[in-house]
Design a protein around this motif. Structure first.
Motif, mmCIF file in Angstrom:
data_model
loop_
_atom_site.group_PDB
_atom_site.id
_atom_site.type_symbol
_atom_site.label_atom_id
_atom_site.label_comp_id
_atom_site.label_asym_id
_atom_site.label_seq_id
_atom_site.Cartn_x
_atom_site.Cartn_y
_atom_site.Cartn_z
ATOM 1 N N ASP A 119 -1.634 -0.427 6.080
ATOM 2 C CA ASP A 119 -1.771 0.257 7.374
ATOM 3 C C ASP A 119 -3.235 0.458 7.763
ATOM 4 O O ASP A 119 -3.513 0.871 8.881
ATOM 5 C CB ASP A 119 -1.086 1.627 7.328
ATOM 6 N N SER A 167 -2.251 0.653 -4.260
ATOM 7 C CA SER A 167 -2.804 1.810 -3.554
ATOM 8 C C SER A 167 -4.158 2.175 -4.141
ATOM 9 O O SER A 167 -4.417 1.942 -5.321
ATOM 10 C CB SER A 167 -1.842 2.995 -3.713
ATOM 11 N N SER A 205 -14.554 9.029 -0.557
ATOM 12 C CA SER A 205 -14.198 9.952 0.528
ATOM 13 C C SER A 205 -15.159 11.135 0.538
ATOM 14 O O SER A 205 -15.661 11.543 1.592
ATOM 15 C CB SER A 205 -12.769 10.475 0.351
ATOM 16 N N LYS A 249 -8.990 7.099 5.291
ATOM 17 C CA LYS A 249 -7.740 6.424 4.930
ATOM 18 C C LYS A 249 -8.001 5.155 4.116
ATOM 19 O O LYS A 249 -8.802 4.321 4.519
ATOM 20 C CB LYS A 249 -6.917 6.112 6.181
ATOM 21 N N ASP A 278 0.876 -1.158 0.000
ATOM 22 C CA ASP A 278 0.000 0.000 0.000
ATOM 23 C C ASP A 278 0.930 1.229 0.000
ATOM 24 O O ASP A 278 2.118 1.107 0.290
ATOM 25 C CB ASP A 278 -0.853 -0.048 1.271
HETATM 26 P P1 B16 Z 1 -6.383 9.780 -4.722
HETATM 27 P P2 B16 Z 1 -3.599 4.268 -0.005
HETATM 28 C C1 B16 Z 1 -5.392 6.255 -0.290
HETATM 29 O O1 B16 Z 1 -4.079 5.791 -0.343
HETATM 30 C C2 B16 Z 1 -5.504 7.289 0.813
HETATM 31 O O2 B16 Z 1 -5.275 6.681 2.077
HETATM 32 C C3 B16 Z 1 -6.896 7.874 0.807
HETATM 33 O O3 B16 Z 1 -7.018 8.847 1.816
HETATM 34 C C4 B16 Z 1 -7.186 8.475 -0.588
HETATM 35 O O4 B16 Z 1 -8.479 9.027 -0.647
HETATM 36 C C5 B16 Z 1 -7.005 7.398 -1.635
HETATM 37 O O5 B16 Z 1 -5.692 6.875 -1.554
HETATM 38 C C6 B16 Z 1 -7.286 7.906 -3.059
HETATM 39 O O6 B16 Z 1 -6.329 8.854 -3.406
HETATM 40 O O7 B16 Z 1 -7.378 10.866 -4.495
HETATM 41 O O8 B16 Z 1 -4.967 10.257 -4.826
HETATM 42 O O9 B16 Z 1 -6.774 8.889 -5.889
HETATM 43 O O10 B16 Z 1 -3.539 4.157 1.498
HETATM 44 O O11 B16 Z 1 -4.562 3.283 -0.638
HETATM 45 O O12 B16 Z 1 -2.242 4.239 -0.635
#
Ligand code: B16
Ligand code: MG
Length: 214
Positions: A171, A115, A51, A44, A8
């Motif tokens: 995490d 991620s 979100s 997270k 991640d």
């Molecule tokens: P984006 P991870 C996640 O990262 C974040 O923890 C989360 O807060 C965020 O909304 C998500 O990525 C999407 O991110 O807006 O950049 O596409 O923990 O999965 O690496």
């Protein structure tokens, strides 16, 4: 035994949650919503649009915006967030990550990024680990986000590695759930009480001991 590690990003190899928080806080303010750090924990590992949904639900405003308007809000937040992470350098890589990657490569073990972030390729470049990573899963290419297993399964499938030979590192609770429902060995980073579904938990990424796992 293991041939692929799927990491991640946020909270495992670097910390972007503060930037996500600041960007969401600003966006929320613009539409009359107040969020705090405690609420931010609920975001997270959660995708961008999910979100936003959670923020709107939290403020009882889920029905105040059309789908197009929600997309515009999420895009606005992301533009702001992208500006914040442009300042990232190799210094933002968590301690121990580079050594861990080197050791994995020595053992011929592949490295993938699993991620939820669509900004993962940019961050990987800024963190200077582009050459260490065999594959970055594009979350837009999978059906379901975490806690569904899709992101982790995609990495294994793309690199042609059997599920039983994969380790996922996460995490967030939703991430551990995703790894376990993919049928993989789950390494948690953080609090073992929170990440109680993980097979093993370390406080920080630098505490990972390959000898324990192999
Ligand atoms: P984006 P991870 C996640 O990262 C974040 O923890 C989360 O807060 C965020 O909304 C998500 O990525 C999407 O991110 O807006 O950049 O596409 O923990 O999965 O690496
Ligand atoms: Mg994370």
């Amino acid at each position: 035994k293991y041939k692929l590690f799927i990491f991640d990003m946020d909270g495992v190899i670097t910390e972007t949650s503060e930037q996500h928080y600041q960007a969401w806080k600003q966006l929320a303010n613009e539409i009359g919503i107040e969020i705090d750090r405690k609420f931010n924990e609920k975001l997270k590992g959660v995708s961008r649009i999910e979100s936003l949904e959670r923020i709107l639900e939290y403020a009882n405003k889920a029905n105040d915006f059309t789908e197009d308007e929600k997309l515009e809000l999420a895009t606005r937040k992301n533009e702001n967030y992208k500006e914040m992470i442009l300042k990232f350098t190799e210094e933002n890589l968590f301690e121990g990550v580079k050594d861990l990657f080197d050791e994995l490569k020595k053992r011929n073990i592949k490295i993938a990024i699993g991620s939820a972030s669509k900004n993962a390729p940019t961050l990987v470049r800024l963190l200077g680990i582009e050459n260490d990573i065999d594959y970055i899963v594009n979350p837009a290419e999978v059906k379901r986000g975490k806690p569904a297993p899709d992101i982790f399964l995609k990495a294994a499938e793309h690199l042609g590695v059997d599920i039983s030979e994969c380790i996922g590192v996460e995490d967030a609770e939703a991430g551990i759930e995703a790894i376990k429902s993919a049928g993989m060995f789950a390494v948690g980073i953080g609090d073992s009480k929170v990440l109680n579904k993980a097979d093993i938990v370390y406080g920080e990424t630098k505490d990972i001991k390959l000898e324990d796992l192999m």
